[in-house]
Design a protein around this motif. Sequence first.
Motif, PDB file in Angstrom:
ATOM      1  N   ALA A 210       0.832  -1.209   0.000  1.00  0.00           N
ATOM      2  CA  ALA A 210       0.000   0.000   0.000  1.00  0.00           C
ATOM      3  C   ALA A 210       0.864   1.256   0.000  1.00  0.00           C
ATOM      4  O   ALA A 210       0.577   2.233  -0.708  1.00  0.00           O
ATOM      5  CB  ALA A 210      -0.934  -0.010   1.210  1.00  0.00           C
ATOM      6  N   ALA A 211       1.943   1.240   0.782  1.00  0.00           N
ATOM      7  CA  ALA A 211       2.853   2.389   0.819  1.00  0.00           C
ATOM      8  C   ALA A 211       3.500   2.611  -0.542  1.00  0.00           C
ATOM      9  O   ALA A 211       3.821   3.762  -0.908  1.00  0.00           O
ATOM     10  CB  ALA A 211       3.920   2.179   1.883  1.00  0.00           C
ATOM     11  N   ALA A 212       3.682   1.519  -1.300  1.00  0.00           N
ATOM     12  CA  ALA A 212       4.243   1.615  -2.651  1.00  0.00           C
ATOM     13  C   ALA A 212       3.192   2.002  -3.679  1.00  0.00           C
ATOM     14  O   ALA A 212       3.508   2.107  -4.864  1.00  0.00           O
ATOM     15  CB  ALA A 212       4.868   0.278  -3.045  1.00  0.00           C
ATOM     16  N   LYS A 213       1.958   2.210  -3.211  1.00  0.00           N
ATOM     17  CA  LYS A 213       0.829   2.622  -4.057  1.00  0.00           C
ATOM     18  C   LYS A 213       0.398   1.523  -5.030  1.00  0.00           C
ATOM     19  O   LYS A 213       0.012   1.796  -6.172  1.00  0.00           O
ATOM     20  CB  LYS A 213       1.117   3.930  -4.788  1.00  0.00           C
ATOM     21  CG  LYS A 213       1.455   5.095  -3.858  1.00  0.00           C
ATOM     22  CD  LYS A 213       1.555   6.412  -4.593  1.00  0.00           C
ATOM     23  CE  LYS A 213       1.979   7.537  -3.642  1.00  0.00           C
ATOM     24  NZ  LYS A 213       1.077   7.682  -2.477  1.00  0.00           N
ATOM     25  N   GLY A 214       0.481   0.274  -4.567  1.00  0.00           N
ATOM     26  CA  GLY A 214      -0.057  -0.832  -5.355  1.00  0.00           C
ATOM     27  C   GLY A 214      -1.559  -0.702  -5.519  1.00  0.00           C
ATOM     28  O   GLY A 214      -2.228   0.009  -4.752  1.00  0.00           O
ATOM     29  N   ASP A 215      -2.098  -1.389  -6.513  1.00  0.00           N
ATOM     30  CA  ASP A 215      -3.503  -1.199  -6.879  1.00  0.00           C
ATOM     31  C   ASP A 215      -4.442  -2.293  -6.378  1.00  0.00           C
ATOM     32  O   ASP A 215      -5.578  -2.011  -5.996  1.00  0.00           O
ATOM     33  CB  ASP A 215      -3.623  -1.121  -8.409  1.00  0.00           C
ATOM     34  CG  ASP A 215      -2.872   0.052  -8.990  1.00  0.00           C
ATOM     35  OD1 ASP A 215      -3.269   1.194  -8.728  1.00  0.00           O
ATOM     36  OD2 ASP A 215      -1.854  -0.176  -9.687  1.00  0.00           O
ATOM     37  N   ALA A 216      -4.005  -3.537  -6.429  1.00  0.00           N
ATOM     38  CA  ALA A 216      -4.923  -4.644  -6.147  1.00  0.00           C
ATOM     39  C   ALA A 216      -4.159  -5.838  -5.600  1.00  0.00           C
ATOM     40  O   ALA A 216      -2.926  -5.912  -5.698  1.00  0.00           O
ATOM     41  CB  ALA A 216      -5.680  -5.041  -7.421  1.00  0.00           C
ATOM     42  N   VAL A 217      -4.911  -6.776  -5.045  1.00  0.00           N
ATOM     43  CA  VAL A 217      -4.344  -8.012  -4.515  1.00  0.00           C
ATOM     44  C   VAL A 217      -5.101  -9.184  -5.128  1.00  0.00           C
ATOM     45  O   VAL A 217      -6.327  -9.154  -5.253  1.00  0.00           O
ATOM     46  CB  VAL A 217      -4.451  -8.068  -2.978  1.00  0.00           C
ATOM     47  CG1 VAL A 217      -3.973  -9.419  -2.444  1.00  0.00           C
ATOM     48  CG2 VAL A 217      -3.631  -6.942  -2.347  1.00  0.00           C
ATOM     49  N   GLU A 218      -4.354 -10.196  -5.505  1.00  0.00           N
ATOM     50  CA  GLU A 218      -4.948 -11.408  -6.074  1.00  0.00           C
ATOM     51  C   GLU A 218      -5.519 -12.241  -4.920  1.00  0.00           C
ATOM     52  O   GLU A 218      -4.819 -13.044  -4.301  1.00  0.00           O
ATOM     53  CB  GLU A 218      -3.868 -12.174  -6.829  1.00  0.00           C
ATOM     54  CG  GLU A 218      -4.359 -13.235  -7.789  1.00  0.00           C
ATOM     55  CD  GLU A 218      -3.197 -13.823  -8.575  1.00  0.00           C
ATOM     56  OE1 GLU A 218      -2.888 -13.288  -9.654  1.00  0.00           O
ATOM     57  OE2 GLU A 218      -2.572 -14.783  -8.093  1.00  0.00           O
ATOM     58  N   ILE A 219      -6.794 -12.052  -4.626  1.00  0.00           N
ATOM     59  CA  ILE A 219      -7.382 -12.724  -3.472  1.00  0.00           C
ATOM     60  C   ILE A 219      -7.981 -14.076  -3.840  1.00  0.00           C
ATOM     61  O   ILE A 219      -8.305 -14.874  -2.959  1.00  0.00           O
ATOM     62  CB  ILE A 219      -8.448 -11.858  -2.777  1.00  0.00           C
ATOM     63  CG1 ILE A 219      -9.717 -11.737  -3.618  1.00  0.00           C
ATOM     64  CG2 ILE A 219      -7.893 -10.488  -2.434  1.00  0.00           C
ATOM     65  CD1 ILE A 219     -10.896 -11.177  -2.844  1.00  0.00           C
ATOM     66  N   ILE A 220      -8.132 -14.332  -5.134  1.00  0.00           N
ATOM     67  CA  ILE A 220      -8.700 -15.600  -5.586  1.00  0.00           C
ATOM     68  C   ILE A 220      -7.657 -16.350  -6.398  1.00  0.00           C
ATOM     69  O   ILE A 220      -7.257 -15.927  -7.482  1.00  0.00           O
ATOM     70  CB  ILE A 220      -9.968 -15.384  -6.443  1.00  0.00           C
ATOM     71  CG1 ILE A 220     -10.952 -14.450  -5.745  1.00  0.00           C
ATOM     72  CG2 ILE A 220     -10.603 -16.729  -6.767  1.00  0.00           C
ATOM     73  CD1 ILE A 220     -11.504 -14.975  -4.439  1.00  0.00           C
ATOM     74  N   SER A 221      -7.210 -17.468  -5.849  1.00  0.00           N
ATOM     75  CA  SER A 221      -6.278 -18.363  -6.518  1.00  0.00           C
ATOM     76  C   SER A 221      -6.774 -19.790  -6.312  1.00  0.00           C
ATOM     77  O   SER A 221      -7.609 -20.041  -5.440  1.00  0.00           O
ATOM     78  CB  SER A 221      -4.861 -18.212  -5.936  1.00  0.00           C
ATOM     79  OG  SER A 221      -4.342 -16.922  -6.164  1.00  0.00           O
ATOM     80  N   PRO A 222      -6.269 -20.730  -7.097  1.00  0.00           N
ATOM     81  CA  PRO A 222      -6.712 -22.114  -6.924  1.00  0.00           C
ATOM     82  C   PRO A 222      -6.422 -22.654  -5.523  1.00  0.00           C
ATOM     83  O   PRO A 222      -5.471 -22.243  -4.864  1.00  0.00           O
ATOM     84  CB  PRO A 222      -5.887 -22.874  -7.970  1.00  0.00           C
ATOM     85  CG  PRO A 222      -5.540 -21.851  -8.990  1.00  0.00           C
ATOM     86  CD  PRO A 222      -5.339 -20.576  -8.224  1.00  0.00           C
ATOM     87  N   GLN A 223      -7.268 -23.547  -5.084  1.00  0.00           N
ATOM     88  CA  GLN A 223      -7.081 -24.298  -3.847  1.00  0.00           C
ATOM     89  C   GLN A 223      -7.118 -23.435  -2.592  1.00  0.00           C
ATOM     90  O   GLN A 223      -6.582 -23.808  -1.546  1.00  0.00           O
ATOM     91  CB  GLN A 223      -5.772 -25.102  -3.902  1.00  0.00           C
ATOM     92  CG  GLN A 223      -5.739 -26.095  -5.072  1.00  0.00           C
ATOM     93  CD  GLN A 223      -4.443 -26.855  -5.185  1.00  0.00           C
ATOM     94  OE1 GLN A 223      -3.371 -26.317  -4.933  1.00  0.00           O
ATOM     95  NE2 GLN A 223      -4.523 -28.110  -5.569  1.00  0.00           N
ATOM     96  N   GLN A 224      -7.740 -22.269  -2.671  1.00  0.00           N
ATOM     97  CA  GLN A 224      -7.993 -21.483  -1.478  1.00  0.00           C
ATOM     98  C   GLN A 224      -9.352 -21.856  -0.893  1.00  0.00           C
ATOM     99  O   GLN A 224     -10.265 -22.231  -1.618  1.00  0.00           O
ATOM    100  CB  GLN A 224      -7.996 -19.985  -1.797  1.00  0.00           C
ATOM    101  CG  GLN A 224      -6.639 -19.394  -2.059  1.00  0.00           C
ATOM    102  CD  GLN A 224      -6.748 -17.925  -2.448  1.00  0.00           C
ATOM    103  OE1 GLN A 224      -7.713 -17.520  -3.075  1.00  0.00           O
ATOM    104  NE2 GLN A 224      -5.771 -17.144  -2.081  1.00  0.00           N
ATOM    105  N   THR A 225      -9.480 -21.698   0.413  1.00  0.00           N
ATOM    106  CA  THR A 225     -10.768 -21.923   1.042  1.00  0.00           C
ATOM    107  C   THR A 225     -11.584 -20.633   0.992  1.00  0.00           C
ATOM    108  O   THR A 225     -11.017 -19.534   0.868  1.00  0.00           O
ATOM    109  CB  THR A 225     -10.598 -22.333   2.510  1.00  0.00           C
ATOM    110  OG1 THR A 225     -10.056 -21.217   3.250  1.00  0.00           O
ATOM    111  CG2 THR A 225      -9.660 -23.526   2.633  1.00  0.00           C
TER     112      THR A 225
END
Length: 287
Positions: A210-225
Motif C-alpha cells: 500500500a505504501a508503494a501505491k499498489g492497486d490490487a491483490v490477487e485474493i482468488i487463486s486455486p485451492q484457497q478456502t
Amino acid sequence: MKIDLHSHTFCSDGVLSPTELVIRAVDKGVDALAITDHDTVAGLAEAKESISKQQLPLQLINGVEISTSWQNFEIHIVGLNIDPTNACFLQQLASQQQRRLERAEEMARRLAKSNIPDVLPAVLALANGAALTRTHFARHLVNIGQASSMNNVFKKFLGRGKIGYVPNSWVEMAQAVQWIQAAGGEAVLAHPLKYKINTKWLKRLLADFAAAKGDAVEIISPQQTPQQRRDLWALCQQHGFSASVGSDFHQPTTWNELGKNLYLPDDVLPVWHHWPLAQTAKGNLSN
C-alpha cells in the motif's frame, strides 16, 4: 463472465505456446485472459494475432509478472493492462532478464560442484529463448534422472539452503510497482498465500504494498478456502485495494485449470470495475 488474470506461456515457465493458451482459454469458457509471463511480454503479440486471425471470443489483457525482492522474500507483482511497447518498460524487463541469466549461471556452477555438469547449456536449450526460471532447471534435472519429480528437485537441489539455491537479486517491490504504473498498468500483488509467511508478515507485506501505491491483490487463486478469500479481502479493504483473480496456470493438471473456481463474492470490488469489460462482468464471475 469468466475472467482469469494470471497465466503463463512457454515464453517463461509455462508449457503451452501463446496460441495454444488462448485456444485453451476459449475451450474452458474464459472470456477475458491476462497473459502474465515472468519478466517478459514476448508472448503477447502472438496471442493477439491468434485471437484476431481465428476470431476467438476472448479479450486479451496485456500483462506481465515481475519477480521482486521484499524483506529477503521473493514477491511477485502482476502488471495488468500494461503497454507492451513502452520502451522504458522493455528496458526494465531486460534488466530482469539479465538478472535471471546471472542467477542461472551461478546455479549451474553450484550444481557442477555437486557432480551435475553441463546444466546451463541444457537449460538454455530447454528454455529456447524464454525467460529463465528455476522451473527450467527442475525439468532438466528430472529429465536426466536426478529427481523423480519437479517437487523433489526443489527439495533436493533448488530450495532455500540446498546446493543449487542462489538468492535472487530482483528489483525492489516498490520499484516494480512504479515500472508497471509508468507503463500504464495496474500493479497486483500475486498469490499472497504462497509466500509461506505468517499472518503478521502478511499484514506487513500488504502495508508496504500500500505504501508503494499498489492497486490490487490477487485474493482468488486455486485451492484457497472460502475463509481464506474472505480474510484476504478484509485485509484489502484496510488499504483500499481492489481484488484480482488468477489461476496462475502453467500447464494442464488435475488440480488447476484456466478460469476454474475464480469467483468473487458479491461485495468485493474487482480490479476490472472501471475497465470496458466491467459492464458485462457486473463484478461477478461464473464457476
